[in-house]
Design an enzyme around this catalytic site. Structure first.
Site, PDB file in Angstrom:
ATOM      1  N   SER A 141      15.176 -61.873  39.456  1.00  0.00           N
ATOM      2  CA  SER A 141      14.516 -61.369  40.735  1.00  0.00           C
ATOM      3  C   SER A 141      15.247 -60.551  41.809  1.00  0.00           C
ATOM      4  O   SER A 141      16.601 -61.070  42.063  1.00  0.00           O
ATOM      5  CB  SER A 141      13.831 -62.700  41.420  1.00  0.00           C
ATOM      6  OG  SER A 141      13.442 -62.398  42.717  1.00  0.00           O
ATOM      7  N   LYS A 142      14.934 -59.452  42.342  1.00  0.00           N
ATOM      8  CA  LYS A 142      15.828 -58.665  43.217  1.00  0.00           C
ATOM      9  C   LYS A 142      15.536 -59.096  44.533  1.00  0.00           C
ATOM     10  O   LYS A 142      16.010 -58.519  45.362  1.00  0.00           O
ATOM     11  CB  LYS A 142      15.373 -57.195  42.884  1.00  0.00           C
ATOM     12  CG  LYS A 142      15.882 -56.749  41.370  1.00  0.00           C
ATOM     13  CD  LYS A 142      15.852 -55.317  41.249  1.00  0.00           C
ATOM     14  CE  LYS A 142      16.197 -54.908  39.917  1.00  0.00           C
ATOM     15  NZ  LYS A 142      16.941 -55.155  39.104  1.00  0.00           N
ATOM     16  N   LYS A 194       1.824 -67.763  41.603  1.00  0.00           N
ATOM     17  CA  LYS A 194       0.911 -67.295  42.761  1.00  0.00           C
ATOM     18  C   LYS A 194      -0.413 -67.953  43.015  1.00  0.00           C
ATOM     19  O   LYS A 194      -0.771 -68.159  44.114  1.00  0.00           O
ATOM     20  CB  LYS A 194       0.781 -65.770  42.503  1.00  0.00           C
ATOM     21  CG  LYS A 194       2.010 -64.995  42.770  1.00  0.00           C
ATOM     22  CD  LYS A 194       1.873 -63.474  42.401  1.00  0.00           C
ATOM     23  CE  LYS A 194       3.158 -62.582  42.747  1.00  0.00           C
ATOM     24  NZ  LYS A 194       2.646 -61.352  42.674  1.00  0.00           N
ATOM     25  N   ALA A 196      -7.174 -54.322  35.119  1.00  0.00           N
ATOM     26  CA  ALA A 196      -8.100 -55.351  36.015  1.00  0.00           C
ATOM     27  C   ALA A 196      -7.659 -56.736  35.888  1.00  0.00           C
ATOM     28  O   ALA A 196      -8.148 -57.560  35.962  1.00  0.00           O
ATOM     29  CB  ALA A 196      -9.450 -55.291  35.320  1.00  0.00           C
ATOM     30  N   ALA A 235      -2.301 -58.011  39.080  1.00  0.00           N
ATOM     31  CA  ALA A 235      -1.668 -56.447  39.769  1.00  0.00           C
ATOM     32  C   ALA A 235      -2.650 -55.674  40.317  1.00  0.00           C
ATOM     33  O   ALA A 235      -2.380 -55.096  41.287  1.00  0.00           O
ATOM     34  CB  ALA A 235      -0.649 -55.883  38.760  1.00  0.00           C
ATOM     35  N   THR A 291     -10.476 -53.880  28.368  1.00  0.00           N
ATOM     36  CA  THR A 291     -11.675 -54.919  28.423  1.00  0.00           C
ATOM     37  C   THR A 291     -12.485 -54.584  29.527  1.00  0.00           C
ATOM     38  O   THR A 291     -12.344 -54.754  30.879  1.00  0.00           O
ATOM     39  CB  THR A 291     -11.306 -56.117  28.691  1.00  0.00           C
ATOM     40  OG1 THR A 291     -10.169 -56.608  27.754  1.00  0.00           O
ATOM     41  CG2 THR A 291     -12.212 -57.299  28.457  1.00  0.00           C
TER      42      THR A 291
HETATM   43  P1  ATR Z   1      -0.829 -58.351  35.596  1.00  0.00           P
HETATM   44  O1  ATR Z   1      -0.471 -59.804  36.518  1.00  0.00           O
HETATM   45  O2  ATR Z   1       0.290 -57.859  35.670  1.00  0.00           O
HETATM   46  O3  ATR Z   1      -1.753 -57.758  36.158  1.00  0.00           O
HETATM   47  P2  ATR Z   1      -2.366 -59.638  33.780  1.00  0.00           P
HETATM   48  O4  ATR Z   1      -3.227 -60.388  34.691  1.00  0.00           O
HETATM   49  O5  ATR Z   1      -2.108 -60.330  32.477  1.00  0.00           O
HETATM   50  O6  ATR Z   1      -1.075 -59.263  34.496  1.00  0.00           O
HETATM   51  O7  ATR Z   1      -3.214 -58.337  33.256  1.00  0.00           O
HETATM   52  C1  ATR Z   1      -2.582 -57.269  32.355  1.00  0.00           C
HETATM   53  C2  ATR Z   1      -3.495 -55.987  32.609  1.00  0.00           C
HETATM   54  O8  ATR Z   1      -2.886 -55.064  31.713  1.00  0.00           O
HETATM   55  C3  ATR Z   1      -5.013 -56.586  31.973  1.00  0.00           C
HETATM   56  O9  ATR Z   1      -5.747 -55.399  32.596  1.00  0.00           O
HETATM   57  C4  ATR Z   1      -4.762 -55.692  30.406  1.00  0.00           C
HETATM   58  O10 ATR Z   1      -5.964 -55.357  29.988  1.00  0.00           O
HETATM   59  P3  ATR Z   1      -6.797 -56.411  29.199  1.00  0.00           P
HETATM   60  O11 ATR Z   1      -7.722 -57.079  30.326  1.00  0.00           O
HETATM   61  O12 ATR Z   1      -7.827 -55.498  28.446  1.00  0.00           O
HETATM   62  O13 ATR Z   1      -6.238 -57.467  28.602  1.00  0.00           O
HETATM   63  C5  ATR Z   1      -4.034 -54.664  30.524  1.00  0.00           C
HETATM   64  N1  ATR Z   1      -3.055 -54.284  29.388  1.00  0.00           N
HETATM   65  C6  ATR Z   1      -1.838 -55.044  29.108  1.00  0.00           C
HETATM   66  N2  ATR Z   1      -1.250 -54.237  27.996  1.00  0.00           N
HETATM   67  C7  ATR Z   1      -2.174 -53.074  27.839  1.00  0.00           C
HETATM   68  C8  ATR Z   1      -2.394 -52.046  26.734  1.00  0.00           C
HETATM   69  N3  ATR Z   1      -1.261 -51.887  25.843  1.00  0.00           N
HETATM   70  N4  ATR Z   1      -3.102 -50.792  27.040  1.00  0.00           N
HETATM   71  C9  ATR Z   1      -3.997 -51.065  27.863  1.00  0.00           C
HETATM   72  N5  ATR Z   1      -4.019 -52.184  28.972  1.00  0.00           N
HETATM   73  C10 ATR Z   1      -3.086 -53.040  28.982  1.00  0.00           C
END
Ligand code: ATR
Length: 274
Positions: A15-16, A67, A129, A132, A154
């Site tokens: 962590s920064k 969180k 989605a 983040a 998705t």
């Molecule tokens: P974060 O807290 O970083 O948002 P998360 O809640 O696990 O982590 O969500 C990851 C997001 O990145 C999701 O939208 C995921 O898509 P899916 O809902 O279809 O899983 C997306 N994601 C991760 N790797 C991906 C990839 N290689 N290509 C496209 N979308 C990706």
């Protein structure tokens, strides 16, 4: 009396936040101590209680994977934290109760404005989605973009996020459907975690080629694969998420201390150390 702050997460060594808040404190001559706290899912709440047993402990940041647990622990949630269902900042209030807030969205918006990206009246494509993406929707919409398109691998998750809002300038779709929407987008924000595994979210090159600015919430010592791909397609204005990281910390610092830090020198110092 030195007031105390900390960041809770697992892992936490990377962590920064401690270095960022140390720089904020130095530039504004605030006397604070800021430490890292490792916790497990089981002992997270007890760790928070232990930390706040110290009367000088005034607040903390929360990072992955706590969180949501933090949102359940606090006495009160800000409107933004309620919407997101997650907390990255806890503030001890004057009556001793704890307020949970989320500053990631404000961090992103402030960084976009800092680098000169326009949001008002702009067509924005938000990729992803997950947590983040969810955290930045409200602050982006508050600046009145013409359209906010959430596209996700998705599709159902993108639609579920868009349906949380009543206004009709927000839509959710799959990555492959973006090219079928009417009109191009000016700003593309990558809120997927794809950059962490050096993968590209699969959107058609023509969508990237038609945009002006690309922002990736990830950052590294090199431009992310998504930024590099956009550069190769001729997009010159690409930004990584280091400024967002400092921006969310600046908002936490402001909530705790009532002082707005100057982010530029902190971003530069971190960039130099990557
Ligand atoms: P974060 O807290 O970083 O948002 P998360 O809640 O696990 O982590 O969500 C990851 C997001 O990145 C999701 O939208 C995921 O898509 P899916 O809902 O279809 O899983 C997306 N994601 C991760 N790797 C991906 C990839 N290689 N290509 C496209 N979308 C990706």
């Amino acid at each position: 009396m030195t007031q105390k702050y900390a960041v809770f997460g697992n892992p936490i060594a990377q962590s920064k936040s401690p270095i960022i808040h140390k720089m904020f404190a130095q530039q504004s001559q605030q006397d604070i101590e800021y430490s890292r706290k490792i916790a497990s899912k089981e002992n997270f709440e007890q760790s928070l209680r232990d930390f706040f047993t110290d009367p000088d402990a005034m607040g903390c940041n929360i990072t992955a994977p706590f969180k949501e647990q933090a949102a359940a622990w606090v006495n009160e949630l800000s409107a933004a934290a309620k919407m997101v269902g997650a907390v990255n900042t806890i503030i001890k209030q004057a009556d001793g109760s704890f307020l949970g807030d989320t500053t990631d969205g404000i961090g992103l918006v402030q960084d976009l404005l800092r680098v000169g990206v326009k949001i008002k009246g702009t067509r924005i494509l938000l990729l992803g989605a997950g947590g983040a993406a969810r955290g930045v929707l409200q602050p982006l919409l508050a600046l009145e973009p013409e359209m906010l398109i959430i596209a996700n691998r998705t599709e159902s998750k993108a639609q579920a996020l868009a349906s949380l809002f009543v206004q009709d300038n927000i839509v959710g779709c799959s990555l492959s459907q973006v090219s079928k929407l009417n009109g191009s987008v000016e700003l593309i924000i990558n809120a997927t975690s794809s950059s962490l595994s050096a993968e590209l979210p699969s959107i058609e090159d023509s969508i990237l080629q038609a945009c002006t600015d690309v922002y990736d919430m990830s950052y590294a010592d090199q431009p992310t694969v998504f930024m590099q791909h956009a550069n190769q397609l001729g997009i010159e204005q690409t930004y990584d998420g280091l400024g967002m990281l400092v921006g969310q910390a600046a908002q936490s610092f402001y909530l705790w201390r009532g002082v707005r830090p100057i982010v530029e020198p902190v971003i530069e110092a971190l960039r130099a150390g990557l």
